[in-house]
Structures are given as structure tokens and as C-alpha cells.
Scaffold this motif. Structure first.
Motif, PDB file in Angstrom:
ATOM      1  N   ILE A 157       0.811  -1.219   0.000  1.00 22.53           N
ATOM      2  CA  ILE A 157       0.000   0.000   0.000  1.00 22.53           C
ATOM      3  C   ILE A 157       0.842   1.267   0.000  1.00 22.53           C
ATOM      4  O   ILE A 157       0.326   2.355  -0.250  1.00 22.53           O
ATOM      5  CB  ILE A 157      -0.994   0.021   1.181  1.00 22.53           C
ATOM      6  CG1 ILE A 157      -0.267   0.098   2.525  1.00 22.53           C
ATOM      7  CG2 ILE A 157      -1.926  -1.179   1.127  1.00 22.53           C
ATOM      8  CD1 ILE A 157      -1.209   0.277   3.711  1.00 22.53           C
ATOM      9  N   TRP A 299      -0.658   4.721   0.326  1.00 20.39           N
ATOM     10  CA  TRP A 299      -1.950   4.426   0.959  1.00 20.39           C
ATOM     11  C   TRP A 299      -3.087   5.265   0.372  1.00 20.39           C
ATOM     12  O   TRP A 299      -3.925   5.819   1.073  1.00 20.39           O
ATOM     13  CB  TRP A 299      -1.879   4.571   2.480  1.00 20.39           C
ATOM     14  CG  TRP A 299      -1.224   5.828   3.014  1.00 20.39           C
ATOM     15  CD1 TRP A 299      -1.821   7.043   3.212  1.00 20.39           C
ATOM     16  CD2 TRP A 299       0.131   5.975   3.439  1.00 20.39           C
ATOM     17  NE1 TRP A 299      -0.911   7.938   3.716  1.00 20.39           N
ATOM     18  CE2 TRP A 299       0.293   7.311   3.868  1.00 20.39           C
ATOM     19  CE3 TRP A 299       1.226   5.120   3.509  1.00 20.39           C
ATOM     20  CZ2 TRP A 299       1.506   7.805   4.351  1.00 20.39           C
ATOM     21  CZ3 TRP A 299       2.434   5.608   3.976  1.00 20.39           C
ATOM     22  CH2 TRP A 299       2.558   6.930   4.390  1.00 20.39           C
ATOM     23  N   PHE A 302      -6.759   4.846   1.396  1.00 21.80           N
ATOM     24  CA  PHE A 302      -7.126   5.171   2.778  1.00 21.80           C
ATOM     25  C   PHE A 302      -7.141   6.686   2.972  1.00 21.80           C
ATOM     26  O   PHE A 302      -6.497   7.427   2.227  1.00 21.80           O
ATOM     27  CB  PHE A 302      -6.145   4.538   3.758  1.00 21.80           C
ATOM     28  CG  PHE A 302      -6.131   3.043   3.713  1.00 21.80           C
ATOM     29  CD1 PHE A 302      -7.110   2.303   4.355  1.00 21.80           C
ATOM     30  CD2 PHE A 302      -5.138   2.359   3.013  1.00 21.80           C
ATOM     31  CE1 PHE A 302      -7.113   0.915   4.307  1.00 21.80           C
ATOM     32  CE2 PHE A 302      -5.121   0.985   2.960  1.00 21.80           C
ATOM     33  CZ  PHE A 302      -6.115   0.254   3.607  1.00 21.80           C
ATOM     34  N   ALA A 308      -4.424   3.697   7.387  1.00 19.44           N
ATOM     35  CA  ALA A 308      -3.701   2.639   6.677  1.00 19.44           C
ATOM     36  C   ALA A 308      -2.967   1.729   7.646  1.00 19.44           C
ATOM     37  O   ALA A 308      -2.975   0.496   7.493  1.00 19.44           O
ATOM     38  CB  ALA A 308      -2.716   3.269   5.693  1.00 19.44           C
ATOM     39  N   TYR A 311      -5.485  -0.566   9.498  1.00 15.53           N
ATOM     40  CA  TYR A 311      -5.946  -1.651   8.632  1.00 15.53           C
ATOM     41  C   TYR A 311      -4.850  -2.696   8.436  1.00 15.53           C
ATOM     42  O   TYR A 311      -5.100  -3.901   8.490  1.00 15.53           O
ATOM     43  CB  TYR A 311      -6.378  -1.089   7.281  1.00 15.53           C
ATOM     44  CG  TYR A 311      -6.768  -2.154   6.278  1.00 15.53           C
ATOM     45  CD1 TYR A 311      -8.069  -2.653   6.242  1.00 15.53           C
ATOM     46  CD2 TYR A 311      -5.834  -2.684   5.389  1.00 15.53           C
ATOM     47  CE1 TYR A 311      -8.430  -3.644   5.335  1.00 15.53           C
ATOM     48  CE2 TYR A 311      -6.187  -3.678   4.483  1.00 15.53           C
ATOM     49  CZ  TYR A 311      -7.483  -4.151   4.465  1.00 15.53           C
ATOM     50  OH  TYR A 311      -7.823  -5.138   3.586  1.00 15.53           O
ATOM     51  N   THR A 312      -3.634  -2.223   8.200  1.00 14.86           N
ATOM     52  CA  THR A 312      -2.523  -3.142   7.945  1.00 14.86           C
ATOM     53  C   THR A 312      -2.258  -4.035   9.145  1.00 14.86           C
ATOM     54  O   THR A 312      -2.058  -5.246   9.008  1.00 14.86           O
ATOM     55  CB  THR A 312      -1.258  -2.350   7.572  1.00 14.86           C
ATOM     56  OG1 THR A 312      -1.538  -1.525   6.430  1.00 14.86           O
ATOM     57  CG2 THR A 312      -0.101  -3.274   7.245  1.00 14.86           C
TER      58      THR A 312
END
Length: 323
Positions: A157, A299, A302, A308, A311-312
Motif C-alpha cells: 500500500i 496508501w 485510505f 492505513a 488496517y494493515t
């Protein structure tokens, strides 16, 4: 530090977001070969990061100042009131680090020449891997799987190498995931590639609608088994924004917008399809939309680096439990 590339700047930004989300303080150390200077500089950095004095601490326990792949080290210490505190120190890898270093560290086979990730991607992946290990509590298999998945998804990302869309070679994050030997990392590459594939499909369709007057349809797909998705060698009839026998204003029939021909059209009835199978044709074809269809930034899918990073990490933890 000499780690000033745009890629590493984005890596450090994501690590700062991880720090903000988790509350785990993470200090990025400088690479200094002289041990005395390394210990003194590290103490100063840790002082600044924690707000506590490390100037009188014995830093000689930090032995990895010349290790090419860098390191992460959790440091527990007592605060002014005797409370136990934790800070994580990261020493990034050297600038030019070959993926074979990662293979040696993981105990996996050296990659084949076609599967060797660039040095810059290897440096970024290992730095993110070290950052994820800052969250360790017991050195478990779960934490190792989480770190490899976090590094892989984080790199996707951030950098979003589009080469995987053609299905002819693996992206650098996936190459590094395979070298890590962790199944969680392999599937993290799939999650990341699905995110960017879906973004680029939407952007390709938006470009076709706005710039080429094509009613482009996006074919959805939720699979993260990206290496098993077949690729079309060309756009088939009905996919290529072909408008039929319409006049283009010059007395010539407009044929549609077809990568390889680069012919535009003026008909509002043209139809097109953007899918996992043909996105690479739309992007890479001669006269195509470009790679990627719209300018990339880290990212991009996002709203922020913090979103980001959250989420990661959550995805890495989920994959580490499953794989």
C-alpha cells in the motif's frame, strides 16, 4: 541518516502512524559504525523519543550497530517514579541490501534471479518487519507471522508496484513474502494487490468515462488469490469501448479507444469493460491509459496514514491467526 528516499520517508510515516495507533513508542536509530558514537547517539534519540533521560544508561547491550539487515530491540526501563516503561529501538537496514540477506535470516532458499526484489524494496520491507516486532510480547510464532504480513501489506500500500497486474512476474512485496517463508505474508500480498487492483480498475473506468466518452463497466472480484487470476492478451469485442460505425467528425468511422491503436471516438453509446483479466491491457497497451491510470501516492485507498496503519495491523493479525 542517509535513508532519505521517498519510499523510506513513507515507511517511516507508516511506522509513526503505527506508533500513534498502538501507543508503543518507536525510535529510529542512526547507523554509526563506531560503537561509542552509536551508543551515545542512540541514548540521545531515546531521550528525545521517551522524554526520559537515557544519558546515564549503559547502552552497551545494543550490539547490532553494524548488522546489514538492522534490528529492532524492545527496551524496558524504570521511569522517574519507578514505573516500568517500554520503548522500541529500530536500526534500519543498509541502503543497498540484497534480498539474499533476508533469505539467510529467515533460513529460506535464495531467490531465483527473476524473483529478486530491488534493494530499496528489501530495505523498506525489513524496516516495516522490524517495526511490527516492536509490538511483540513473547516471541511467539504468531508474532513472527504478524510481522511478515505487516511488512508485506504495508509495502504494497506504500509502493503499489503495478507489474503484478500483467501476471508475468511477482511484485517486490510478494517476492519478499515468499522469501520470508510465511504463508501469512503471501496472503498479505494478495490482500494488498486486491486493494490496489480494485482502485486502479475504478480509476481506469473513470478515465474512460471522462476522457474518452466510454460507458465503462467495472467487473468486481473479491479473490485475494491473485496469482490464479487469468489474464487476457487483448481486449475482446464488447470490452474495448468500441462504438460501432459512428462518425468521428472527420468523415471517418470512429472505432473506439483500443490500446495498441489509440483511436478515440465521439459516440456516447460506446461500451467498455474493465476487469482483473484486462486491466493490464488498458494500462500497458500502446496508447493505453498509463501505469497506473491516475497518479499514485502512498496508501491512496485510505484517508490517512493512521487509517492505513490500523488496517494493515488488523489484517496482519487476522492472517497470522489463520495461516
Amino acid at each position: 541518516m542517509s535513508l532519505s528516499s521517498d519510499l523510506m520517508v513513507a515507511v517511516f510515516t507508516l511506522i509513526s502512524a503505527l506508533e500513534a495507533n498502538t501507543g508503543q513508542k518507536i525510535a529510529i536509530l542512526d547507523r554509526i559504525e563506531d560503537p561509542q558514537m552509536f551508543w551515545a547517539r542512540s541514548a540521545a534519540i531515546l531521550c528525545q523519543k521517551t522524554g526520559d533521560s537515557f544519558c546515564d544508561k549503559d547502552m552497551q547491550f545494543m550490539k547490532s550497530n553494524t548488522e546489514p539487515s538492522g534490528m529492532s530491540q524492545l527496551i524496558e526501563y524504570k521511569g522517574k517514579n519507578g514505573q516500568i516503561k517500554r520503548v522500541c529501538a529500530i536500526l534500519p537496514p543498509i541502503n543497498k541490501i540484497d534480498a539474499s540477506y533476508l533469505a539467510d535470516a529467515m533460513g529460506t532458499a535464495w531467490p531465483k534471479p527473476q524473483d529478486v526484489a530491488p534493494d530499496a524494496d528489501t530495505q523498506a520491507w525489513i524496516t516495516l518487519y522490524h517495526a511490527a516486532h516492536c509490538l511483540d510480547t513473547n516471541g511467539s510464532d504468531f508474532e513472527e507471522k504478524r510481522a511478515a504480513a505487516f511488512a508485506t501489506l504495508g509495502l504494497v500500500i506504500i509502493d503499489a508496484d503495478p507489474s503484478f497486474t500483467a501476471g508475468m512476474r511477482r511484485s517486490p512485496p510478494r517476492q519478499l513474502a515468499v522469501i520470508s517463508g510465511q504463508e501469512s505474508a503471501y496472503w498479505a500480498a494478495g490482500v494488498g494487490e486486491r486493494l490496489v487492483m480494485d482502485l486502479w480498475k475504478r480509476e481506469a473506468a473513470e478515465r474512460l468515462r471522462a476522457d474518452f466518452n466510454c460507458d465503462a463497466n467495472v467487473v468486481p472480484n473479491t479473490s485475494i488469490d491473485m496469482e490464479r487470476i487469468p489474464k487476457h492478451s487483448q481486449l475482446t469485442p464488447g470490452q474495448a469501448c468500441e462504438s460501432g460505425p459512428q462518425q468521428d467528425g472527420t468523415g471517418q468511422e470512429a472505432q473506439g479507444y483500443v490500446p495498441g491503436k489509440g483511436v478515440t471516438f465521439s459516440s456516447a453509446t460506446a461500451k467498455g469493460t474493465v476487469s482483473d483479466e484486462n486491466l493490464w491491457v488498458w494500462m500497458y497497451g500502446t496508447g493505453g491509459l498509463g501505469v497506473p491510470p491516475k497518479p499514485w501516492r502512498p496508501w491512496k485507498m485510505f484517508g490517512s496514514a493512521e487509517e492505513a496503519a490500523e488496517y494493515t495491523l488488523k489484517t496482519a493479525e487476522s492472517l497470522a491467526r489463520q495461516k
